[in-house]
Design a protein around this motif. Structure first.
Motif, PDB file in Angstrom:
ATOM      1  N   UNK A 199       0.822  -1.200   0.000  1.00  0.00           N
ATOM      2  CA  UNK A 199       0.000   0.000   0.000  1.00  0.00           C
ATOM      3  C   UNK A 199       0.859   1.255   0.000  1.00  0.00           C
ATOM      4  N   UNK A 200       1.911   1.254   0.812  1.00  0.00           N
ATOM      5  CA  UNK A 200       2.817   2.407   0.860  1.00  0.00           C
ATOM      6  C   UNK A 200       3.448   2.654  -0.507  1.00  0.00           C
ATOM      7  N   UNK A 201       3.823   1.566  -1.190  1.00  0.00           N
ATOM      8  CA  UNK A 201       4.481   1.704  -2.486  1.00  0.00           C
ATOM      9  C   UNK A 201       3.528   2.176  -3.584  1.00  0.00           C
ATOM     10  N   UNK A 202       2.268   1.771  -3.506  1.00  0.00           N
ATOM     11  CA  UNK A 202       1.330   2.033  -4.596  1.00  0.00           C
ATOM     12  C   UNK A 202       0.397   3.210  -4.353  1.00  0.00           C
ATOM     13  N   UNK A 203       0.215   3.595  -3.098  1.00  0.00           N
ATOM     14  CA  UNK A 203      -0.722   4.663  -2.761  1.00  0.00           C
ATOM     15  C   UNK A 203       0.005   6.005  -2.746  1.00  0.00           C
ATOM     16  N   UNK A 204      -0.631   7.046  -3.231  1.00  0.00           N
ATOM     17  CA  UNK A 204      -0.003   8.364  -3.280  1.00  0.00           C
ATOM     18  C   UNK A 204       0.007   9.059  -1.922  1.00  0.00           C
ATOM     19  N   UNK A 205      -0.751   8.547  -0.963  1.00  0.00           N
ATOM     20  CA  UNK A 205      -0.788   9.178   0.352  1.00  0.00           C
ATOM     21  C   UNK A 205       0.494   8.891   1.131  1.00  0.00           C
ATOM     22  N   UNK A 206       0.830   9.795   2.053  1.00  0.00           N
ATOM     23  CA  UNK A 206       2.006   9.606   2.902  1.00  0.00           C
ATOM     24  C   UNK A 206       1.727   8.535   3.943  1.00  0.00           C
ATOM     25  N   UNK A 207       2.783   8.100   4.628  1.00  0.00           N
ATOM     26  CA  UNK A 207       2.616   7.106   5.693  1.00  0.00           C
ATOM     27  C   UNK A 207       1.674   7.637   6.775  1.00  0.00           C
ATOM     28  N   UNK A 208       1.855   8.882   7.180  1.00  0.00           N
ATOM     29  CA  UNK A 208       0.981   9.455   8.211  1.00  0.00           C
ATOM     30  C   UNK A 208      -0.473   9.507   7.743  1.00  0.00           C
ATOM     31  N   UNK A 209      -0.668   9.832   6.477  1.00  0.00           N
ATOM     32  CA  UNK A 209      -2.042   9.876   5.948  1.00  0.00           C
ATOM     33  C   UNK A 209      -2.659   8.484   5.911  1.00  0.00           C
ATOM     34  N   UNK A 210      -1.851   7.475   5.633  1.00  0.00           N
ATOM     35  CA  UNK A 210      -2.369   6.107   5.620  1.00  0.00           C
ATOM     36  C   UNK A 210      -2.739   5.648   7.028  1.00  0.00           C
ATOM     37  N   UNK A 211      -1.932   6.048   8.009  1.00  0.00           N
ATOM     38  CA  UNK A 211      -2.274   5.728   9.401  1.00  0.00           C
ATOM     39  C   UNK A 211      -3.618   6.349   9.759  1.00  0.00           C
ATOM     40  N   UNK A 212      -3.792   7.616   9.391  1.00  0.00           N
ATOM     41  CA  UNK A 212      -5.065   8.298   9.677  1.00  0.00           C
ATOM     42  C   UNK A 212      -6.238   7.587   9.002  1.00  0.00           C
ATOM     43  N   UNK A 213      -5.982   7.039   7.804  1.00  0.00           N
ATOM     44  CA  UNK A 213      -7.058   6.374   7.069  1.00  0.00           C
ATOM     45  C   UNK A 213      -7.527   5.106   7.777  1.00  0.00           C
ATOM     46  N   UNK A 214      -6.634   4.466   8.516  1.00  0.00           N
ATOM     47  CA  UNK A 214      -6.999   3.230   9.232  1.00  0.00           C
ATOM     48  C   UNK A 214      -7.613   3.542  10.591  1.00  0.00           C
ATOM     49  N   UNK A 215      -7.284   4.712  11.148  1.00  0.00           N
ATOM     50  CA  UNK A 215      -7.715   5.058  12.506  1.00  0.00           C
ATOM     51  C   UNK A 215      -9.087   5.731  12.528  1.00  0.00           C
ATOM     52  N   UNK A 216     -10.115   4.964  12.755  1.00  0.00           N
ATOM     53  CA  UNK A 216     -11.455   5.546  12.926  1.00  0.00           C
ATOM     54  C   UNK A 216     -11.554   6.160  14.326  1.00  0.00           C
ATOM     55  N   UNK A 217     -12.273   7.282  14.465  1.00  0.00           N
ATOM     56  CA  UNK A 217     -12.440   7.895  15.789  1.00  0.00           C
ATOM     57  C   UNK A 217     -13.056   6.898  16.774  1.00  0.00           C
ATOM     58  N   UNK A 218     -12.453   6.798  17.954  1.00  0.00           N
ATOM     59  CA  UNK A 218     -12.931   5.904  19.014  1.00  0.00           C
ATOM     60  C   UNK A 218     -12.890   4.425  18.605  1.00  0.00           C
ATOM     61  N   UNK A 219     -12.114   4.108  17.568  1.00  0.00           N
ATOM     62  CA  UNK A 219     -12.036   2.724  17.118  1.00  0.00           C
ATOM     63  C   UNK A 219     -10.877   1.973  17.753  1.00  0.00           C
ATOM     64  N   UNK A 220     -10.661   0.745  17.256  1.00  0.00           N
ATOM     65  CA  UNK A 220      -9.619  -0.117  17.835  1.00  0.00           C
ATOM     66  C   UNK A 220      -8.206   0.348  17.466  1.00  0.00           C
ATOM     67  N   UNK A 221      -8.040   0.780  16.218  1.00  0.00           N
ATOM     68  CA  UNK A 221      -6.693   1.121  15.757  1.00  0.00           C
ATOM     69  C   UNK A 221      -6.137   2.330  16.491  1.00  0.00           C
TER      70      UNK A 221
END
Length: 258
Positions: A199-221
């Motif tokens: 995903x890091x290699x193929x996605x244009x988003x930065x690593x920090x942006x990808x972390x944010x994409x996985x982190x739902x508010x009040x979620x497990x991540x």
């Protein structure tokens, strides 16, 4: 098709032999003084031999021996100006190798994932040929760098797989502690790293942006990430890479003094 010889069929050399052969695009000659090492790669090689002279027939020769025997092998190796010699020994400079051969020299720091076609490699600008590019593309991804950055590259992508294995092991153990079977935990942890890396290699988003994409508010991540953000794990990883970089520089200094 590239006619390539690999001198030294230890861990790194055998990974390259298997990776080159896996594509079915190249003629691969495996060279090693140890018959057992040759036997281990025989099924992946066009030819196996203990004779260094066989390298004289190849377009590209990969020198995949330990740094402390590089000089000995080079003194016995006769190559022409029409050939390219790829050195993968940590800490051994292009200039040191070039002083011992008539071939064009390029320095590469690959890693063991060459065997599966998932290698990350750093390669010097100087000496880089189309044949070498073709070989590297066969076994993974590569970055073209100035040789002055080879020590840090050695630490990041050369030593890096061991650091990642360590982290995969930690996630595996967490899964086992939670009730998963060891095989289940290993599959989930390893495939998660593989998918995240892709995903890091193929996605244009930065690593920090990808972390944010996985982190739902009040979620497990986000709960887990808060633990990591509050820890010094990032500092420890930076220190590990730094220690590997310093060791690469020490090896290079020893060769420069010869």
């Amino acid at each position: 098709m590239v006619d390539v010889s690999v001198i030294g069929c230890g861990n790194m050399g055998s990974a390259l032999v298997k990776g080159f052969a896996r594509s079915g695009q190249h003629r691969v000659t495996a060279i090693d003084a140890d018959p057992d090492a040759l036997e281990a790669v025989e099924a992946y090689s066009t030819t196996t031999t203990t004779d260094l002279a066989a390298a004289g027939e190849s377009d590209v020769v990969v020198l995949a021996v330990k740094p402390d025997v590089v000089a000995t092998v080079l003194d016995e190796l006769e190559l022409s100006t029409d050939q390219t010699l790829v050195t993968v020994a940590a800490g051994v400079s292009r200039s040191f190798v070039a002083d011992h051969t008539d071939a064009t020299v390029v320095r590469v720091m690959p890693n063991l994932a060459a065997e599966t076609g998932d290698m990350a490699a750093a390669v010097t600008r100087d000496g880089l040929s189309e044949d070498v590019r073709e070989l590297l593309e066969t076994v993974g991804e590569y970055a073209v760098i100035d040789e002055a950055l080879m020590d840090i590259s050695t630490a990041v992508n050369g030593s890096g797989p061991a650091f990642v294995f360590y982290l995969i092991g930690a996630m595996k153990e967490a899964g086992i502690e939670g009730g998963l079977e060891p095989e289940q935990a290993e599959t989930l942890a390893a495939q998660t790293f593989k998918g995240a890396a892709e995903t890091v290699l193929r996605d244009e988003r930065s690593v920090d942006e990808l972390i944010d994409a996985v982190c739902s508010p009040n979620g497990t991540t986000i709960e887990g990430m808060e633990v990591l953000w509050d820890s010094d794990v990032e500092d420890r990883i930076v220190e590990a890479v730094g220690a590997a970089e310093r060791r690469s520089a020490e090896i290079a200094e020893a060769f420069d003094d010869e």
